[in-house]
Design a protein around this motif. Structure first.
Motif, short mmCIF file in Angstrom:
data_model
loop_
_atom_site.label_atom_id
_atom_site.label_comp_id
_atom_site.label_asym_id
_atom_site.label_seq_id
_atom_site.Cartn_x
_atom_site.Cartn_y
_atom_site.Cartn_z
N MET A 148 36.94 -23.09 -53.49
CA MET A 148 37.37 -23.72 -52.27
C MET A 148 36.74 -23.06 -51.05
SD MET A 148 39.10 -26.12 -50.86
CE MET A 148 40.13 -26.70 -52.22
N PHE A 149 36.62 -21.74 -51.12
CA PHE A 149 36.01 -20.98 -50.02
C PHE A 149 34.58 -21.46 -49.77
CE2 PHE A 149 33.32 -17.22 -49.13
CZ PHE A 149 33.70 -17.01 -47.80
N PHE A 150 33.78 -21.57 -50.86
CA PHE A 150 32.39 -21.99 -50.70
C PHE A 150 32.27 -23.45 -50.24
CE2 PHE A 150 31.48 -18.36 -53.59
CZ PHE A 150 30.65 -17.67 -52.72
N VAL A 151 33.19 -24.29 -50.71
CA VAL A 151 33.18 -25.69 -50.26
C VAL A 151 33.42 -25.77 -48.76
CG1 VAL A 151 34.45 -27.86 -50.36
CG2 VAL A 151 33.83 -26.68 -52.47
N LEU A 152 34.40 -25.01 -48.27
CA LEU A 152 34.72 -25.03 -46.85
C LEU A 152 33.59 -24.45 -46.01
CD1 LEU A 152 38.50 -24.04 -46.99
CD2 LEU A 152 37.54 -26.28 -46.42
N ILE A 153 32.95 -23.40 -46.52
CA ILE A 153 31.82 -22.81 -45.79
C ILE A 153 30.68 -23.82 -45.69
CG2 ILE A 153 29.93 -21.14 -46.03
CD1 ILE A 153 31.88 -19.05 -46.74
N SER A 154 30.40 -24.50 -46.81
CA SER A 154 29.33 -25.50 -46.82
C SER A 154 29.62 -26.61 -45.81
CB SER A 154 29.16 -26.09 -48.22
OG SER A 154 28.84 -25.08 -49.15
N ALA A 155 30.88 -27.04 -45.78
CA ALA A 155 31.26 -28.10 -44.84
C ALA A 155 31.09 -27.65 -43.40
CB ALA A 155 32.71 -28.52 -45.10
N ALA A 156 31.48 -26.39 -43.13
CA ALA A 156 31.36 -25.87 -41.77
C ALA A 156 29.90 -25.76 -41.35
CB ALA A 156 32.04 -24.50 -41.69
N ILE A 157 29.04 -25.31 -42.28
CA ILE A 157 27.61 -25.19 -41.98
C ILE A 157 27.01 -26.56 -41.68
CG2 ILE A 157 25.36 -24.61 -42.96
CD1 ILE A 157 26.76 -22.31 -44.44
N LEU A 158 27.35 -27.56 -42.52
CA LEU A 158 26.84 -28.92 -42.29
C LEU A 158 27.33 -29.46 -40.94
CD1 LEU A 158 27.29 -30.45 -45.86
CD2 LEU A 158 25.14 -29.86 -44.73
N TYR A 159 28.56 -29.11 -40.58
CA TYR A 159 29.12 -29.54 -39.31
C TYR A 159 28.33 -28.96 -38.14
CZ TYR A 159 32.85 -30.69 -35.97
OH TYR A 159 33.58 -31.21 -34.93
N VAL A 160 27.99 -27.67 -38.26
CA VAL A 160 27.20 -27.02 -37.21
C VAL A 160 25.82 -27.66 -37.10
CG1 VAL A 160 26.06 -24.86 -36.56
CG2 VAL A 160 28.43 -24.84 -37.38
N ILE A 161 25.17 -27.89 -38.25
CA ILE A 161 23.83 -28.48 -38.25
C ILE A 161 23.86 -29.87 -37.63
CG2 ILE A 161 22.00 -29.37 -39.72
CD1 ILE A 161 22.63 -27.07 -41.68
N HIS A 162 24.91 -30.65 -37.94
CA HIS A 162 25.04 -32.00 -37.40
C HIS A 162 25.09 -31.99 -35.87
CE1 HIS A 162 26.41 -36.14 -36.97
NE2 HIS A 162 27.45 -35.69 -36.26
N PHE A 163 25.90 -31.11 -35.30
CA PHE A 163 26.02 -31.04 -33.85
C PHE A 163 24.76 -30.48 -33.19
CE2 PHE A 163 30.47 -31.89 -34.49
CZ PHE A 163 30.82 -32.59 -33.35
N LEU A 164 24.09 -29.54 -33.88
CA LEU A 164 22.84 -28.98 -33.34
C LEU A 164 21.76 -30.07 -33.26
CD1 LEU A 164 22.63 -25.48 -35.03
CD2 LEU A 164 23.09 -25.99 -32.61
N LYS A 165 21.73 -30.94 -34.26
CA LYS A 165 20.75 -32.04 -34.24
C LYS A 165 21.04 -33.00 -33.09
CE LYS A 165 19.34 -32.17 -39.08
NZ LYS A 165 19.35 -32.95 -40.33
N LYS A 166 22.34 -33.26 -32.85
CA LYS A 166 22.70 -34.16 -31.75
C LYS A 166 22.32 -33.56 -30.40
CE LYS A 166 26.29 -37.17 -33.52
NZ LYS A 166 27.66 -37.69 -33.29
#
Length: 323
Positions: A304-322
């Motif tokens: 669960m820890f790694f899943v949440l970390i992956s989601a957070a990283i993808l979230y950061v990347i998404h906003f950085l692209k915007k």
């Protein structure tokens, strides 16, 4: 731009929470395998197939149950700091040796259960700091000898279980300081009644008969006679017992004796090499990672820890692209 900031904060919070759980998850309520009672300060880790002792057992614990696990060795520091401990149960494990000093800080201990293990010997002075001990269980091991003076400091000991071992003798004076002793089990050992060394035990049993329970059950090897009945004429031999830790295996002695080469030099071999050859090794420090992380809940928490970390990283990347 608040999206990446929030995601980063979330990542930090999740990491901190998981690390906190990893360092404190000893009891079931925290995701661990042990049952803890805050009122009685009792920690029960029995029957959990543990191969290592959980590293975060509270130092204020008064009763620690580690029976019926798969512990094969202990760290010398395994119980250091547990100065409130009054009961320690290690019965039904796979312990082959005890590291020197492992019990030194258990100054309040009054019950120690080490039965049903595979102990072949005891370190000298292993019980010297346990002056309040009242019950000591060493039954159903493979003890072949006892160190001289190993029980000398146990003046409050009332019960001593030594049955079902491989003891052939006890050192002269082994029980002389056990002034409070009321129950001793010595049966099912191959007591060697042909050697003079048995006379101390025989005389002690005869002297304490009627005041210390169960001692009359000790029988000579083969069950032909009770140890207390042995006379000086029967125990006439001056026997020398080999040091079972460093003795050379019989097969090697036979091979060397049958060799035709008389010029083989006698090379000194360090004691530790013999110990390794015989399969005896001083226990290393146990891993500091709590055993509870090996449980199913530990694995699920990690995933669960790694899943949440992956989601957070993808979230950061998404906003950085915007941006």
């Amino acid at each position: 731009m608040m999206g990446p900031v929030l995601a980063a904060c979330l990542l930090i919070i999740l990491s901190t929470a998981w690390i906190s759980q990893a360092n404190g998850a000893t009891c079931k309520k925290d995701g661990g395998v042990c049952t803890c009672n805050d009122q009685t300060k009792n920690v029960d880790c029995s029957g959990k197939m543990l191969t290592a002792i959980p590293s975060n057992i509270p130092l204020e614990t008064t009763q620690l149950h580690l029976n019926l696990n798969s512990l094969s060795k202990l760290s010398p520091m395994a119980f250091h700091g547990m100065k409130e401990l009054t009961y320690l149960g290690l019965e039904g494990n796979k312990l082959q040796a005890l590291p020197a000093g492992v019990f030194d800080q258990l100054v309040e201990l009054d019950r120690l259960q080490l039965g049903r293990n595979q102990l072949r010997s005891l370190p000298p002075k292993i019980f010297d700091n346990l002056s309040k001990l009242k019950e000591l269980t060493l039954s159903q091991n493979k003890l072949q000898s006892l160190p001289h003076g190993v029980f000398d400091e146990l003046t409050e000991l009332k019960t001593l279980h030594l049955q079902i071992n491989q003891l052939r003798r006890v050192p002269e004076g082994a029980f002389d300081f056990l002034s409070s002793l009321s129950d001793v089990t010595l049966d099912t050992n191959p007591w060697d009644c042909s050697c003079r060394d048995i006379l101390y035990l025989s005389n002690w049993i005869r002297e304490k008969k009627g005041t210390v329970s169960n001692i009359e059950a000790a029988e000579c090897d083969g069950g032909t006679k009770a140890v207390l009945e042995i006379t000086e004429e029967e125990a006439a031999e001056d026997c020398v017992y080999p040091n079972t830790t460093t003795a050379i295996p019989t097969t090697i002695i036979t091979t060397l004796a049958s060799s035709n080469d008389d010029d083989i030099p006698e090379l000194p071999v360090p004691q530790e090499n013999f110990q390794k050859f015989l399969g005896y090794q001083e226990p290393d420090h146990l891993p500091t990672q709590p055993q509870c992380l090996m449980s199913i809940s530990g694995y699920l928490g990690l995933m669960m820890f790694f899943v949440l970390i992956s989601a957070a990283i993808l979230y950061v990347i998404h906003f950085l692209k915007k941006a």
